[in-house]
Design a protein around this motif. Structure first.
Motif, mmCIF file in Angstrom:
data_model
loop_
_atom_site.group_PDB
_atom_site.id
_atom_site.type_symbol
_atom_site.label_atom_id
_atom_site.label_comp_id
_atom_site.label_asym_id
_atom_site.label_seq_id
_atom_site.Cartn_x
_atom_site.Cartn_y
_atom_site.Cartn_z
ATOM 1 N N ALA A 291 42.353 -9.031 9.039
ATOM 2 C CA ALA A 291 42.365 -9.586 7.360
ATOM 3 C C ALA A 291 40.748 -9.682 6.257
ATOM 4 O O ALA A 291 41.347 -9.121 5.188
ATOM 5 C CB ALA A 291 42.438 -11.343 7.205
ATOM 6 N N VAL A 292 39.636 -9.256 7.098
ATOM 7 C CA VAL A 292 38.586 -9.343 6.407
ATOM 8 C C VAL A 292 37.955 -7.939 7.497
ATOM 9 O O VAL A 292 37.638 -8.549 8.649
ATOM 10 C CB VAL A 292 37.499 -9.982 6.220
ATOM 11 C CG1 VAL A 292 35.944 -9.573 5.483
ATOM 12 C CG2 VAL A 292 38.443 -11.319 5.425
ATOM 13 N N GLU A 293 37.169 -6.891 6.745
ATOM 14 C CA GLU A 293 36.721 -5.831 7.301
ATOM 15 C C GLU A 293 35.801 -5.442 7.523
ATOM 16 O O GLU A 293 35.072 -5.405 6.261
ATOM 17 C CB GLU A 293 37.387 -4.166 6.914
ATOM 18 C CG GLU A 293 37.066 -2.809 7.712
ATOM 19 C CD GLU A 293 37.657 -1.909 7.578
ATOM 20 O OE1 GLU A 293 37.422 -0.751 8.062
ATOM 21 O OE2 GLU A 293 38.652 -1.508 6.530
ATOM 22 N N ILE A 294 34.708 -5.328 8.362
ATOM 23 C CA ILE A 294 32.807 -5.114 7.864
ATOM 24 C C ILE A 294 32.750 -4.038 8.417
ATOM 25 O O ILE A 294 32.685 -3.768 9.159
ATOM 26 C CB ILE A 294 32.588 -6.336 8.573
ATOM 27 C CG1 ILE A 294 33.261 -7.627 8.639
ATOM 28 C CG2 ILE A 294 30.552 -6.155 8.743
ATOM 29 C CD1 ILE A 294 32.711 -8.780 7.743
ATOM 30 N N ARG A 295 32.669 -2.972 7.145
ATOM 31 C CA ARG A 295 31.425 -2.171 7.292
ATOM 32 C C ARG A 295 30.405 -2.247 6.621
ATOM 33 O O ARG A 295 30.761 -2.502 5.911
ATOM 34 C CB ARG A 295 32.703 -1.457 5.983
ATOM 35 C CG ARG A 295 34.052 -1.139 5.847
ATOM 36 C CD ARG A 295 34.536 -0.647 4.748
ATOM 37 N NE ARG A 295 35.764 -0.340 4.910
ATOM 38 C CZ ARG A 295 36.980 0.061 4.404
ATOM 39 N NH1 ARG A 295 36.420 0.436 2.603
ATOM 40 N NH2 ARG A 295 38.358 0.131 4.383
ATOM 41 N N ILE A 296 29.071 -0.852 7.917
ATOM 42 C CA ILE A 296 28.442 -0.583 7.267
ATOM 43 C C ILE A 296 27.825 0.300 6.110
ATOM 44 O O ILE A 296 28.058 1.366 6.622
ATOM 45 C CB ILE A 296 27.339 -0.489 8.250
ATOM 46 C CG1 ILE A 296 27.939 -1.560 9.836
ATOM 47 C CG2 ILE A 296 26.136 -1.160 8.414
ATOM 48 C CD1 ILE A 296 27.541 -3.581 9.275
ATOM 49 N N ASN A 297 27.637 0.214 5.227
ATOM 50 C CA ASN A 297 27.437 0.696 4.436
ATOM 51 C C ASN A 297 25.616 1.828 3.971
ATOM 52 O O ASN A 297 25.783 2.956 3.613
ATOM 53 C CB ASN A 297 27.661 0.093 3.230
ATOM 54 C CG ASN A 297 29.100 -0.429 2.351
ATOM 55 O OD1 ASN A 297 29.859 -0.453 3.441
ATOM 56 N ND2 ASN A 297 29.065 -0.007 1.092
ATOM 57 N N GLN A 298 25.088 0.477 4.468
ATOM 58 C CA GLN A 298 23.734 1.873 4.672
ATOM 59 C C GLN A 298 23.215 0.525 5.703
ATOM 60 O O GLN A 298 23.088 0.296 5.883
ATOM 61 C CB GLN A 298 22.979 1.721 3.623
ATOM 62 C CG GLN A 298 23.378 1.987 1.904
ATOM 63 C CD GLN A 298 24.319 0.704 1.524
ATOM 64 O OE1 GLN A 298 24.745 1.186 1.077
ATOM 65 N NE2 GLN A 298 23.814 -0.086 1.516
ATOM 66 N N ARG A 299 21.646 2.302 6.624
ATOM 67 C CA ARG A 299 21.235 2.089 7.688
ATOM 68 C C ARG A 299 19.739 2.421 7.524
ATOM 69 O O ARG A 299 19.525 3.385 7.043
ATOM 70 C CB ARG A 299 21.996 2.395 8.698
ATOM 71 C CG ARG A 299 23.560 2.312 9.232
ATOM 72 C CD ARG A 299 23.652 2.615 10.854
ATOM 73 N NE ARG A 299 24.835 1.921 10.943
ATOM 74 C CZ ARG A 299 25.693 2.196 10.906
ATOM 75 N NH1 ARG A 299 25.959 2.802 9.652
ATOM 76 N NH2 ARG A 299 27.312 1.541 11.391
ATOM 77 N N TYR A 300 19.652 1.007 7.799
ATOM 78 C CA TYR A 300 17.257 1.738 7.732
ATOM 79 C C TYR A 300 16.713 1.303 9.137
ATOM 80 O O TYR A 300 17.518 0.567 9.729
ATOM 81 C CB TYR A 300 16.975 1.382 6.369
ATOM 82 C CG TYR A 300 17.144 1.328 5.108
ATOM 83 C CD1 TYR A 300 16.568 2.106 4.132
ATOM 84 C CD2 TYR A 300 18.124 0.093 4.983
ATOM 85 C CE1 TYR A 300 17.041 2.391 3.395
ATOM 86 C CE2 TYR A 300 18.873 1.152 3.797
ATOM 87 C CZ TYR A 300 17.858 1.397 2.005
ATOM 88 O OH TYR A 300 18.950 1.810 1.241
ATOM 89 N N SER A 301 15.728 2.721 9.036
ATOM 90 C CA SER A 301 14.566 1.886 10.336
ATOM 91 C C SER A 301 14.526 0.295 10.137
ATOM 92 O O SER A 301 14.232 0.160 9.201
ATOM 93 C CB SER A 301 13.841 2.635 10.754
ATOM 94 O OG SER A 301 13.136 2.191 11.696
ATOM 95 N N LEU A 302 13.869 -0.529 11.238
ATOM 96 C CA LEU A 302 12.844 -1.800 10.550
ATOM 97 C C LEU A 302 11.551 -1.052 9.960
ATOM 98 O O LEU A 302 11.044 -2.237 9.295
ATOM 99 C CB LEU A 302 13.324 -2.525 12.516
ATOM 100 C CG LEU A 302 12.279 -3.985 12.105
ATOM 101 C CD1 LEU A 302 12.684 -4.757 10.852
ATOM 102 C CD2 LEU A 302 11.888 -4.524 13.148
ATOM 103 N N LYS A 303 11.088 -0.330 10.524
ATOM 104 C CA LYS A 303 10.180 -0.135 10.051
ATOM 105 C C LYS A 303 10.074 0.419 8.131
ATOM 106 O O LYS A 303 9.589 0.431 7.763
ATOM 107 C CB LYS A 303 9.100 1.064 10.851
ATOM 108 C CG LYS A 303 9.991 2.454 10.856
ATOM 109 C CD LYS A 303 9.098 3.497 11.602
ATOM 110 C CE LYS A 303 9.733 4.976 11.924
ATOM 111 N NZ LYS A 303 11.439 4.596 11.593
#
Length: 325
Positions: A291-303
């Motif tokens: 019912a709910v989709e979780i998409r990752i739109n941006q990824r950054y390194s922790l640094k």
């Protein structure tokens, strides 16, 4: 030695430093977690800028949402073991490769949900859960207005509200964000830069307006949000990305239709362990059901957390962003 992002004084993204940070050993009731993914949220900006005071003072490791693997358990923790996958939403401390955290603040991540999904949805998803199921219990046939529809909470809440049978109206600032929101449950999305959203809501609802307005924008949308509510409607202010709402007279709520107004926070709603478990379980259920989709739109390194903050504040992100240790 494990690394973390620390803030030693309030300021812009440049005050965030990437440095060694020994997490220490878990004491009684605590666990040591190795993070695999960390969520990015606007509350992190508030802590960095000084809009919210730093819990515990400086230096501060910001971040309230992460997932990872249990490395060690302290005394009196008998329901977790090394190797378990866990996730959490707390106040601060997540921008780190490793951390010690109270065991009663984490939940196990079920099979079928990835670490990245967990880190991306715990704070935002449980926020959507309490907004929809506790602050104002949305039911089929209700009409809701949600500002910042293309944000992290908005993309989850839009899908969930649609699943509950509500008519879901949102606001956004660009054509791309409008299309993104419509792909995540929103029936109608108003470009607030081109159209008066109060007039837009009136047109969409045939003048009947909304049962509830969920507002994380603050200054820029108040008091106009009140004009989107039908009599006895509920105004829910749960953030202030454009600045805090100015003080107002309670008589304004009477003038606008005997309205209800509340300023909730996730950490109060989930202060009790049983409420945390129930909220997380409800979130996991709607995600696992599809019912709910979780998409990752941006990824950054922790640094690169400073760059992530700059992009978030500059409205160059949509939906959910994670930091990768």
């Amino acid at each position: 030695m494990p690394k973390a992002v620390r803030i030693h004084a309030h300021g812009g993204p440049e005050v965030m430093t990437y440095e060694d940070a020994d997490p220490g050993q878990p004491g009684a009731g605590q666990i040591l977690v190795r993070h695999t993914a960390i969520g990015l949220n606007f509350i992190d900006v508030y802590h960095r800028s000084g809009l919210y005071p730093p819990p515990g003072g400086f230096p501060l490791i910001p971040g309230g949402e992460a997932a990872g693997e249990v490395l060690e358990v302290g005394a009196d923790v008998d329901w977790l073991k090394p190797g378990d996958r866990v996730a959490y939403a707390v106040n601060v401390g997540a921008y780190a490769e490793q951390r010690v955290i109270a065991a009663d603040r984490v939940v196990k991540v079920p099979d079928g949900i990835s670490d990245e999904q967990s880190a991306a949805m715990m704070l935002k998803g449980m926020t959507a859960q309490y907004l929809l199921r506790r602050t104002f219990k949305v039911k089929a046939g209700d009409t809701i207005l949600f500002h910042a529809a293309a944000g992290g909470v908005g993309l989850i809440l839009g899908q969930w509200a649609k699943h509950l049978g509500a008519t879901v109206i949102g606001t956004a600032s660009s054509t791309d964000k409008i299309e993104l929101a419509k792909a995540h449950g929103f029936d109608h999305v108003i470009n607030y830069k081109e159209q008066d959203f109060v007039a837009g809501v009136a047109a969409i609802t045939g003048g009947k307006k909304c049962d509830v307005v969920y507002d994380s924008v603050g200054n820029d949308t108040f008091p106009a949000s009140l004009d989107c509510l039908r009599p006895l409607g509920t105004f829910v202010s749960f953030g202030q990305s454009s600045g805090p709402i100015p003080p107002f007279s309670m008589s304004l709520l009477a003038q606008k239709g005997s309205l209800f107004a509340t300023r909730p926070t996730l950490f109060v709603y989930n202060a009790k362990r049983e409420d945390l478990e129930a909220s997380a379980a409800a979130l996991f259920d709607v995600v696992l059901s599809g019912a709910v989709e979780i998409r990752i739109n941006q990824r950054y390194s922790l640094k690169d957390a400073g760059r992530a903050h700059s992009d978030l504040e500059g409205r160059r992100t949509t939906g959910t962003t994670i930091l990768v240790p």
